[in-house]
Design a protein around this motif. Structure first.
Motif, PDB file in Angstrom:
ATOM      1  N   GLY A   1      35.228  39.212  32.890  1.00  0.00           N
ATOM      2  CA  GLY A   1      34.790  38.367  34.002  1.00  0.00           C
ATOM      3  C   GLY A   1      35.893  37.521  34.614  1.00  0.00           C
ATOM      4  O   GLY A   1      35.646  36.728  35.507  1.00  0.00           O
ATOM      5  N   ALA A   2      37.136  37.698  34.140  1.00  0.00           N
ATOM      6  CA  ALA A   2      38.241  36.868  34.626  1.00  0.00           C
ATOM      7  C   ALA A   2      38.638  37.197  36.063  1.00  0.00           C
ATOM      8  O   ALA A   2      39.194  36.362  36.768  1.00  0.00           O
ATOM      9  N   GLY A   3      38.366  38.432  36.489  1.00  0.00           N
ATOM     10  CA  GLY A   3      38.728  38.832  37.844  1.00  0.00           C
ATOM     11  C   GLY A   3      39.739  39.971  37.913  1.00  0.00           C
ATOM     12  O   GLY A   3      40.287  40.262  38.974  1.00  0.00           O
ATOM     13  N   LYS A   4      39.961  40.642  36.793  1.00  0.00           N
ATOM     14  CA  LYS A   4      40.941  41.725  36.756  1.00  0.00           C
ATOM     15  C   LYS A   4      40.531  42.891  37.651  1.00  0.00           C
ATOM     16  O   LYS A   4      41.296  43.328  38.521  1.00  0.00           O
ATOM     17  N   SER A   5      39.316  43.393  37.411  1.00  0.00           N
ATOM     18  CA  SER A   5      38.877  44.560  38.189  1.00  0.00           C
ATOM     19  C   SER A   5      38.797  44.235  39.671  1.00  0.00           C
ATOM     20  O   SER A   5      39.172  45.054  40.506  1.00  0.00           O
ATOM     21  N   THR A   6      38.322  43.036  39.980  1.00  0.00           N
ATOM     22  CA  THR A   6      38.226  42.633  41.382  1.00  0.00           C
ATOM     23  C   THR A   6      39.611  42.680  42.032  1.00  0.00           C
ATOM     24  O   THR A   6      39.796  43.271  43.098  1.00  0.00           O
TER      25      THR A   6
END
Ligand code: ADP
Ligand code: MG
Length: 310
Positions: free
Chosen positions: A37-42
């Motif tokens: 949920g940290a934002g890596k994939s985004t």
């Protein structure tokens, strides 16, 4: 190769990525780490042109991700986290189809498909239906797909997820090999993999970059870079007070040993000071029995926890 300035991505009001800036140089293998949920994939989707940024400027090989998306896509091989494969196609068929989609020239398709099959060790399954392949092979089909148009830059979102240790090792070796000729940004939760393959690590937490450094430097950030492990026969309170009295010692953590009368102490010193000799002197002066006195280097895992735990 990658320049990200002030990138934000908002999903219906929720800021998943909050104004991050970073760069990746040509030839680097960069590990992109962060809790779920940290934002890596985004971030990776935005880089690959699969999601528009809410704000910020991203250029890849000098091309703007939003305005020159076609030029950008030619240069990027993107492997998403859940590799979407056409499960009823054969490997050969699928890779040819993907090469056509990615506008590989007609005369080059055959050669490119052969090359990526070779690179990803897919020759022995080239005529198999993708849906019948093991997870490890499917992952490699995903990688082959990402590379079929011969991109300079690979963006790999958790390429080893769901693989067993042997398969992880195989994919890791492959990535290391690919890193000789490609720039790579990869996300993963396997920190030993990062230590072995990456020149640099980016740590993201709650949509913000927390660190950007080599794995070795990150571990040095952790409480002076490591600790001393001491195992003696003595009362815990006595160990704590005598060792903590040393000026170069910052902290002592005590725990009982698994097997009875011994006590395990983890000693944290001031950065860069080796306190083993001082500890040994304390042990001798107090006549404690000693069975362990050793230096334990901090791990990337500890650095990760320290950077991302609130
Ligand atoms: N399509 C979406 N719609 C709404 N929220 C999303 C969407 N995709 C991701 N998020 C949220 O954005 C945050 C970052 O997600 P993600 O980039 O997938 O993190 P990571 O890959 O580091 O686990 C998470 O809180 C996630 O729930
Ligand atoms: Mg993800």
């Amino acid at each position: 190769m990658i320049e990200v300035e002030n990138l934000s991505k908002t999903y219906s009001g929720f800021r998943a990525v909050q104004g991050i800036s970073f760069h990746v140089n040509k030839g680097e293998i960069v590990g992109f780490l962060g809790p779920n949920g940290a934002g890596k994939s985004t971030t990776m989707k935005v880089l690959a042109g699969y999601l528009p940024p809410t704000d910020g400027k991203i250029s890849i090989a000098g091309f703007d991700v939003v305005n020159d998306s076609i030029e950008v896509r030619k240069r990027i091989g993107y492997m998403p986290e859940n590799v979407p494969l056409y499960t009823d196609m054969r490997v050969n068929e699928f890779l040819r189809f993907r090469a056509e989609l990615k506008k590989v020239g007609r005369r080059k398709i055959k050669e490119r498909v052969e090359t990526v099959k070779e690179l990803c060790s897919l020759k022995d399954v080239e005529n198999k239906i993708i849906g019948t392949l093991s997870k490890g092979y499917r992952q490699r089909v995903g990688l082959a797909d990402a590379m079929v148009h011969d991109p300079d830059l690979l963006i790999l979102d958790e390429p080893t997820i769901g693989l067993d240790p042997n398969q992880i090792r195989a994919v890791r070796d492959l990535i290391k090999d690919l890193g000789k000729h490609h720039t790579i940004l990869l996300s993963t939760h396997i920190l030993s993999e990062v230590e072995l393959t990456c020149n640099r690590v980016l740590v993201i937490n709650r949509g913000k970059i927390e660190a950007s450094d080599t794995p070795a430097n990150l571990t040095k950030l952790v409480r002076g870079g490591g600790s001393i492990l001491l195992e003696v026969k003595a009362p815990a309170t006595e160990i704590t007070s005598r060792i903590e009295a040393l000026t170069n010692v910052e902290d002592v953590e005590i725990s009982p040993s698994a097997d009875g009368d011994w006590t395990v102490a983890k000693v944290f010193s001031k950065p860069g000071v080796d306190v083993r000799e001082e500890i040994y002197n304390v042990v001798r002066q107090n006549n404690w029995s000693l069975r362990e006195l050793s230096r334990v280097k901090a791990t990337l895992e500890e650095a990760f926890v320290e950077l991302t735990q609130d």
